[in-house]
Design an enzyme around this catalytic site. Structure first.
Site, PDB file in Angstrom:
ATOM      1  N   GLY A  76       0.825  -1.210   0.000  1.00 48.02           N
ATOM      2  CA  GLY A  76       0.000   0.000   0.000  1.00 48.02           C
ATOM      3  C   GLY A  76       0.857   1.256   0.000  1.00 48.02           C
ATOM      4  O   GLY A  76       0.604   2.204  -0.760  1.00 48.02           O
ATOM      5  N   ASN A 155      -8.355   3.460   8.546  1.00 48.52           N
ATOM      6  CA  ASN A 155      -7.848   2.267   9.225  1.00 48.52           C
ATOM      7  C   ASN A 155      -7.966   2.346  10.742  1.00 48.52           C
ATOM      8  O   ASN A 155      -7.914   1.321  11.409  1.00 48.52           O
ATOM      9  CB  ASN A 155      -6.394   2.011   8.827  1.00 48.52           C
ATOM     10  N   GLN A 185      -7.993  -0.699   3.105  1.00 50.60           N
ATOM     11  CA  GLN A 185      -8.883  -1.366   4.061  1.00 50.60           C
ATOM     12  C   GLN A 185     -10.173  -1.895   3.424  1.00 50.60           C
ATOM     13  O   GLN A 185     -10.830  -2.765   3.996  1.00 50.60           O
ATOM     14  CB  GLN A 185      -9.241  -0.417   5.220  1.00 50.60           C
ATOM     15  N   SER A 205      -3.306  -3.264  -0.917  1.00 51.73           N
ATOM     16  CA  SER A 205      -2.235  -4.050  -0.296  1.00 51.73           C
ATOM     17  C   SER A 205      -2.701  -5.477  -0.054  1.00 51.73           C
ATOM     18  O   SER A 205      -3.868  -5.692   0.293  1.00 51.73           O
ATOM     19  CB  SER A 205      -1.898  -3.374   1.033  1.00 51.73           C
ATOM     20  N   GLY A 206      -1.785  -6.437  -0.203  1.00 54.63           N
ATOM     21  CA  GLY A 206      -2.173  -7.845  -0.089  1.00 54.63           C
ATOM     22  C   GLY A 206      -2.506  -8.323   1.310  1.00 54.63           C
ATOM     23  O   GLY A 206      -3.412  -9.132   1.509  1.00 54.63           O
ATOM     24  N   HIS A 207      -1.775  -7.806   2.309  1.00 46.69           N
ATOM     25  CA  HIS A 207      -1.879  -8.447   3.623  1.00 46.69           C
ATOM     26  C   HIS A 207      -3.111  -8.059   4.436  1.00 46.69           C
ATOM     27  O   HIS A 207      -3.295  -8.539   5.550  1.00 46.69           O
ATOM     28  CB  HIS A 207      -0.591  -8.221   4.437  1.00 46.69           C
ATOM     29  N   THR A 243      12.640  -7.135 -11.073  1.00 48.03           N
ATOM     30  CA  THR A 243      11.970  -8.419 -11.309  1.00 48.03           C
ATOM     31  C   THR A 243      10.775  -8.537 -10.374  1.00 48.03           C
ATOM     32  O   THR A 243      10.869  -8.265  -9.183  1.00 48.03           O
ATOM     33  CB  THR A 243      12.963  -9.580 -11.069  1.00 48.03           C
ATOM     34  N   CYS A 327       0.991   1.191  13.245  1.00 45.36           N
ATOM     35  CA  CYS A 327       2.228   1.966  13.119  1.00 45.36           C
ATOM     36  C   CYS A 327       2.322   3.053  14.175  1.00 45.36           C
ATOM     37  O   CYS A 327       3.360   3.667  14.351  1.00 45.36           O
ATOM     38  CB  CYS A 327       2.354   2.570  11.729  1.00 45.36           C
TER      39      CYS A 327
HETATM   40  C1  PLP Z   1      -5.402   2.650   5.085  1.00 45.77           C
HETATM   41  C2  PLP Z   1      -4.015   2.153   4.885  1.00 45.77           C
HETATM   42  N1  PLP Z   1      -3.269   2.674   3.902  1.00 45.77           N
HETATM   43  C3  PLP Z   1      -2.013   2.242   3.657  1.00 45.77           C
HETATM   44  C4  PLP Z   1      -1.447   1.245   4.408  1.00 45.77           C
HETATM   45  C5  PLP Z   1      -0.047   0.780   4.079  1.00 45.77           C
HETATM   46  O1  PLP Z   1      -0.060  -0.469   3.461  1.00 45.77           O
HETATM   47  P1  PLP Z   1       1.252  -1.402   3.473  1.00 45.77           P
HETATM   48  O2  PLP Z   1       1.393  -1.922   4.852  1.00 45.77           O
HETATM   49  O3  PLP Z   1       0.965  -2.479   2.477  1.00 45.77           O
HETATM   50  O4  PLP Z   1       2.395  -0.543   3.042  1.00 45.77           O
HETATM   51  C6  PLP Z   1      -2.177   0.678   5.465  1.00 45.77           C
HETATM   52  C7  PLP Z   1      -1.570  -0.371   6.317  1.00 45.77           C
HETATM   53  O5  PLP Z   1      -1.511  -0.267   7.511  1.00 45.77           O
HETATM   54  C8  PLP Z   1      -3.501   1.141   5.713  1.00 45.77           C
HETATM   55  O6  PLP Z   1      -4.254   0.629   6.688  1.00 45.77           O
END
Ligand code: PLP
Length: 379
Positions: A76, A155, A185, A205-207, A243, A327
């Site tokens: 992300g 988030n 999200q 974002s994948g996770h 790559t 974070c």
């Molecule tokens: C709303 C939002 N944007 C961006 C990100 C960042 O994504 P990534 O962890 O894949 O860099 C997050 C992840 O915490 C998020 O919740």
């Protein structure tokens, strides 16, 4: 493959989710079998390229895009940086950028970098509801505004932003102004097709949807042009040299196809937690306007409780939640989102975020443990 029995109560899915069995199996197969470089022109390379192509279509489908408008990245944050810096460096002269006050640091801090490089950046405030108002954004659009960045689902609060309304209001004032939407999200859960959102670019974002970490994508509307962040090979239509992370991208594709789960079922889980907690702790309050909350995130404000103390005590009893964004949770400072929503300083805020892997019984149990822990802390 069998999965470990899960004793813990993991309710921190907005921070990260467990990769699904299908995702893990697809990734393992790429690493074991299709490990060629997708740029190689022999059979092994072509097999890897086919894997990439499939994943690109799987992601594109959720965005209502053709596959060639999806750029794979490392997540992300990189997708947002590519959109912001890649738009900023294309401007012939310094311009104006609008962002909401509750964006992820990947947007906030990257916008500040553009500011240091000569652009001007303006933040649009949110009220206690945690939502920006479309008119407030549109009123700030200037002749030189080239980009508006607004997230779909916050988030920390789980509040859904009026993205389509903002798009309509902004474009009525300046049709050429681009809208970047952080769908990290909401991807795989809500409607994230660019046309429906009125977005020109979306970052994901994948996770966050049972996919792997370290992989994401930027979806681009047909006429959007960007500059790459760095130079190198011509991968990803020249927008992202290096790559490709084929196992990660394949995992993301599978996760995109499976989605995050059923919105009503996830909403029922957060509603159950909210009910259990607020019935027993009448001073606890759910943040954000109930009509505009994403189903999987619940931010609970509890007067007189320190969020970090509560999160640690819950963790010790096997219940994993977070105090605001992951974070921020190690920092003592109150998050910019809670500040923007004017949540009183003496209210501890815990973020509970559910996934399709949780049962109502587990959610009830976690909520009950939260109530007992708050009481144990003297509230
Ligand atoms: C709303 C939002 N944007 C961006 C990100 C960042 O994504 P990534 O962890 O894949 O860099 C997050 C992840 O915490 C998020 O919740």
């Amino acid at each position: 493959m069998t999965e470990e029995p899960d004793e813990k109560l993991y309710l921190d899915n907005a921070a990260s989710t467990r990769p699904s069995r299908q995702v893990i199996e697809a990734m393992l197969e790429v690493m074991r079998v299709d490990y060629g470089n997708p740029s190689s022109r022999h059979a092994m390379g072509l097999a890897a390229e086919r894997r990439l192509r499939r994943a690109r279509s799987q992601v594109a489908r959720r965005l209502g895009l053709s596959a060639n408008r999806v750029v794979f990245t490392s997540g992300g944050s990189e997708s947002l940086a590519l959109a912001l810096l890649g738009s900023g460096t294309r401007q012939r002269s310094p311009g104006h950028l609008l962002i909401s006050a509750i964006e992820h640091p990947a947007v906030l801090r990257t916008a500040r970098r553009l500011e240091r490089e000569g652009h001007s950046v303006e933040e649009v405030p949110v009220g206690a509801t945690g939502r920006v108002e479309a008119e407030q954004v549109a009123a700030r659009v200037r002749d030189d505004t080239f980009l508006v960045a607004l997230m779909h689902v916050n988030n920390e609060s789980g509040v859904v932003q009026p993205v389509a309304e903002v798009s309509a209001a902004v474009k009525a004032r300046k049709p050429g102004c681009r809208l970047l939407v952080d769908i990290v999200q909401s991807f795989g859960l809500l409607d994230t097709r660019l046309e429906q959102l009125g977005a020109d670019m979306v970052a994901l974002s994948g996770h966050k949807l049972h996919g792997p970490k370290g992989v994401g994508a930027l979806g681009l509307a047909r006429d959007v042009k960007l500059k790459p962040l760095w130079e190198g090979g011509r991968q990803e239509s020249g927008l992202r040299a290096g790559t490709e992370n084929v196992p990660g991208i394949v995992g993301l594709g599978v996760a995109a196809e499976c989605g995050k789960g059923d919105a009503d079922s996830l909403g029922a889980l957060t509603a159950l937690v909210a009910r259990t907690v607020t019935e027993q702790l009448p001073r606890a309050e759910v943040l954000g306007d109930a009509r505009h909350r994403a189903p999987h995130i619940l931010a609970l404000a509890i007067p007189g409780v320190r969020a970090d103390v509560l999160v640690n005590a819950l963790g010790a009893s096997g219940v994993y939640v977070s105090s605001g964004a992951a974070c921020h949770s190690r920092g003592a400072k109150r998050s910019h989102v809670l500040q923007a929503m004017r949540v009183p300083e003496d209210h501890g805020v815990v973020r509970i975020s559910v996934s399709r892997e949780l049962t109502p019984q587990q959610c009830e149990q976690a909520a009950q443990r939260l109530v007992e822990t708050v009481r144990g802390l003297g509230q």
